[in-house]
Design a protein around this motif. Structure first.
Motif, PDB file in Angstrom:
ATOM      1  N   ASP A  87      24.973  43.388  70.740  1.00 15.62           N
ATOM      2  CA  ASP A  87      25.834  43.283  70.055  1.00 15.62           C
ATOM      3  C   ASP A  87      27.556  42.466  69.546  1.00 15.62           C
ATOM      4  O   ASP A  87      27.666  41.576  70.923  1.00 15.62           O
ATOM      5  N   SER A  95      26.260  44.009  75.430  1.00 11.01           N
ATOM      6  CA  SER A  95      24.863  45.270  75.178  1.00 11.01           C
ATOM      7  C   SER A  95      26.116  45.688  74.079  1.00 11.01           C
ATOM      8  O   SER A  95      25.254  46.640  73.856  1.00 11.01           O
ATOM      9  N   ASP A  96      27.318  46.217  74.160  1.00  9.84           N
ATOM     10  CA  ASP A  96      27.559  47.665  73.141  1.00  9.84           C
ATOM     11  C   ASP A  96      29.830  46.392  73.819  1.00  9.84           C
ATOM     12  O   ASP A  96      30.436  47.242  74.896  1.00  9.84           O
TER      13      ASP A  96
END
Lengths: 190, 517
Positions: free
Chosen positions: A31, A55-56
């Protein structure tokens, strides 16, 4: 999460470098978010952009003292951004001065020896002398991709994704020159 | 589903395209400009255009909506001021098709003359407002805004701040819809806002506000993310992302529809936590509304500044979260400021050199040339809003006649077309004698070189009629209209000096294309 501050002067290609970096991270299944400032900054002002991948990613802005890397295309701009540098953060800086209009107008002075100060005070610093390399490569306008090359050794992004991102976003006739610049930057910090 | 990295503004354009929008109009302004550029580039089926100003853009979009289309108007926050007159009455008439207005706000004033909070417009004009918190939400919310607009016959505002408009992130691409035009049906009681009709429509829109408040309570645009219930955070827009960054464990009410607000949802949320804290940029808009509902708010603007943009650090401090310490010593050197400046070889430069030497009061306007207010020129002494220079200069002369002789108005070509023509008419009509310098560099330079009606080229790059600036000045009744090339004219100073001393209005069009164009 990897946090990168990109800094420089309007016209140095900071924002294109951000786009290549983001694209390479995107190809690597992260991401990714970025925030940049347009408008007044185009006219030779300071440029600052934040790139984050992991990841986020929530905030598009990097908190104070949380940057893993600062990539500055100019000496004095590097010093301006140091509050962002995290405890184990690494600074990549192009060892070059771009004289601001305030200095040209005699209203301010450009400090001498900022490079020495950075060397003595930032634990992890790479001062890159890029001028001769850019002459050898045959283009002065590839500093942005050269700086990404220097950064790339420290990121978990496969080389082929960097090259794909350069091919995707750099104008076709400049791709080869920019890949040379990327490889040169990579060799500086290998 | 295909995914790509997009700038927030490109995502707004993508959502507009996916929504089956027919017509889009706007005036360039940071941070809104890339929306129409992306639409023109990526969605050739949408008829996109630059209008002379935001008021016209909104009226064009409204006309398209009345003709049954889905239509978009784009502008920066202060552009909504220009378009406010039609906005407030289109709220009364309703829109027939779909009408979405993008307000690109600029907390922090990165490239604006003020940092007004345009959520206030939603309440003031009684139109719904959606606020995405990321580029992908911007794409989705624009589609939902079109649907709301059609379902409830309301214009709908979508607000994107700089940190979304000029932020890049991964955005999904969904199917592009095509939509038939609705029919335009004559309905004077709805579309002719004479007082007798307007009074009836006011009642209708108050009823619609009640209906939309109910929508706000049931839409997924507003959602509660339960976590630790010691504190409940109410937030909107990009502030939501800062909250998630620094307090991922907190209970959060994320507002995607900020007008009308979801009263029941807020009540339920407040009942589920020990206390509310409102985290919002600029005005206490949500905070004051919640207090007005009779729901206690523990913290809001007492801990969150009402000036400037928010950052994760400001939000962390307000929420008493730990923040990383700086560990590099402060550099003992004073760093030289690096403000933006006129480019080397800028055709505006000779004018400001001349104005500085003549030591005139320079009544300035909005564009690259505003940079002449800074060193080394220091040759601009007022600047407020688009087009203001001409009327302000005249007002100074009215108050103090000698100011016509020691002052000039300076305005760019795009700004002159935007809103400099009507005040010029005022100068002639009311017998002013001032001198207006029009810096005609054949482009809207500061926002990134957009076309305008005097360049002879449209948004999509088609050749069109070019408005003749000297001729339009002559048509207002100004007799003394001069066109000069700033690099060829040998006696710029002499020309300006003669014109300020002449007891009738003068126009000096300084004509030389921007060297970056």
């Amino acid at each position: 999460m990897t946090n990168i501050i990109m800094a420089g002067v309007g016209g140095q290609g900071v924002l294109l470098a951000c786009r290549v970096l983001m694209e390479a991270a995107f190809y690597s299944n992260y991401d990714v978010k970025e925030s940049e400032i347009h408008g007044m900054a185009q006219r030779g002002g300071s440029v600052e952009a934040h790139v984050r991948f992991g990841s986020d990613v929530a905030s598009p802005l990097i908190p104070n003292a949380a940057a893993d890397f600062i990539v500055s295309f100019e000496l004095c701009e590097a010093v301006r951004k140091l509050d962002y540098l995290g405890k184990h953060g690494v600074l990549f800086v192009n060892n070059e001065k771009v004289i601001p209009s305030s200095v040209q107008a005699g209203l301010a002075e450009y400090p001498e020896a900022l490079d020495t100060w950075l060397d003595n005070n930032v634990p992890n610093v790479h001062l890159l002398d890029t001028l001769q390399a850019r002459k050898d490569i045959g283009s002065k306008r590839c500093l942005n991709i050269l700086m990404l090359g220097a950064l790339s050794n420290r990121l978990d992004i496969p080389e082929e994704n960097w090259l794909s991102a350069i091919r995707e976003l750099v104008k076709p006739k400049y791709v080869d020159t920019n890949i040379d610049a990327f490889n040169y930057g990579r060799s500086c910090t290998a | 589903m295909n995914k790509r990295i997009m700038m927030g503004n490109e995502a707004v354009a993508r959502g507009t395209y996916e929504a089956g929008c027919h017509v889009a109009a706007g005036y360039p302004g940071t941070p809104s400009t890339e929306i129409l550029e992306a639409l023109s580039r990526n969605a050739p089926d949408v008829k996109s255009q630059w209008s002379p100003n935001e008021k016209v853009a909104l009226e064009v979009a409204f006309g398209s909506a009345l003709a049954g289309a889905r239509a978009l108007a784009t502008m920066k926050h202060v552009g909504v001021n220009v378009a406010a007159d039609p906005l407030f009455t289109f709220s009364y008439t309703g829109v027939n098709g779909g009408l979405v207005i993008i307000s690109a706000d600029d907390p922090g004033q990165w490239s604006s003359q003020n940092e007004q909070d345009n959520r206030n417009y939603a309440r003031h004009a009684k139109v719904p407002m959606l606020e995405p918190s990321s580029p992908d939400e911007a794409r989705r919310f624009v589609k939902q805004a079109f649907q709301l607009s059609e379902d409830y016959d309301r214009p709908v505002l979508v607000k994107v701040p700089t940190r979304i408009a000029h932020s890049r992130a991964i955005v999904a691409e969904e199917e592009v819809c095509t939509r038939e035009l609705k029919r335009f049906q004559r309905d004077p009681q709805k579309y002719v806002m004479i007082p007798i009709h307007g009074r009836q429509r006011h009642i209708v829109i108050e009823e619609k506000q009640t209906e939309l408040a109910n929508v706000s309570d049931h839409t997924a645009l507003n959602r509660v993310e339960w976590g630790d219930t010691k504190q409940g955070i109410v937030t909107d827009s990009v502030a939501y992302q800062y909250v998630k960054e620094v307090a991922p464990e907190a209970s959060v009410l994320k507002l995607g529809m900020v007008w009308p607000l979801p009263r029941e949802t807020i009540q339920d949320f407040a009942a589920g936590v020990d206390g509310l804290i409102v985290v919002e940029e600029l005005d206490p808009f949500i905070e004051n509304e919640i207090r007005a509902m009779g729901i206690p708010v523990a913290h809001g603007k007492d801990v969150i500044p009402n000036c400037g943009e928010l950052t994760p650090d400001i939000v962390a401090q307000a929420l008493n979260k730990p923040r990383a310490e700086n560990h590099i010593p402060a550099c003992p050197e004073t760093l030289p400021p690096r403000p933006p400046r006129l480019c080397k070889g800028c055709p505006h430069a000779p004018i400001f050199t001349a104005l500085k030497e003549l030591d005139l009061n320079v009544i300035g306007d909005i564009g690259c040339y505003t940079l002449a207010a800074l060193a080394p020129y220091n040759a601009m002494h007022t600047q407020a809003c688009m087009g203001a220079s001409v009327g302000m200069h005249f007002g100074m002369e009215k108050a103090s006649p000698q100011m016509a002789e020691n002052s000039v108005a300076v305005i760019g070509d795009s700004t002159f077309v935007h809103s400099g023509i009507t005040p010029l008419i005022d100068i002639v009509y009311n017998q002013g004698t001032g001198t207006v310098i029009i810096l005609d560099n054949r482009t809207t330079a500061m926002t990134g070189h957009q076309e305008h009606p005097a360049t002879g080229v449209t948004l999509s790059g088609e050749a069109t009629h070019a408005l003749d600036i000297p001729k339009i000045c002559e048509a207002t009744g100004v007799q003394r209209v001069f066109t000069v090339d700033p690099f060829e004219e040998e006696d710029l100073k002499g020309l300006i000096q003669t014109e300020v001393e002449t007891r009738e209005p003068s126009i000096i069009v300084v004509n030389r294309p921007c060297l970056l164009k």
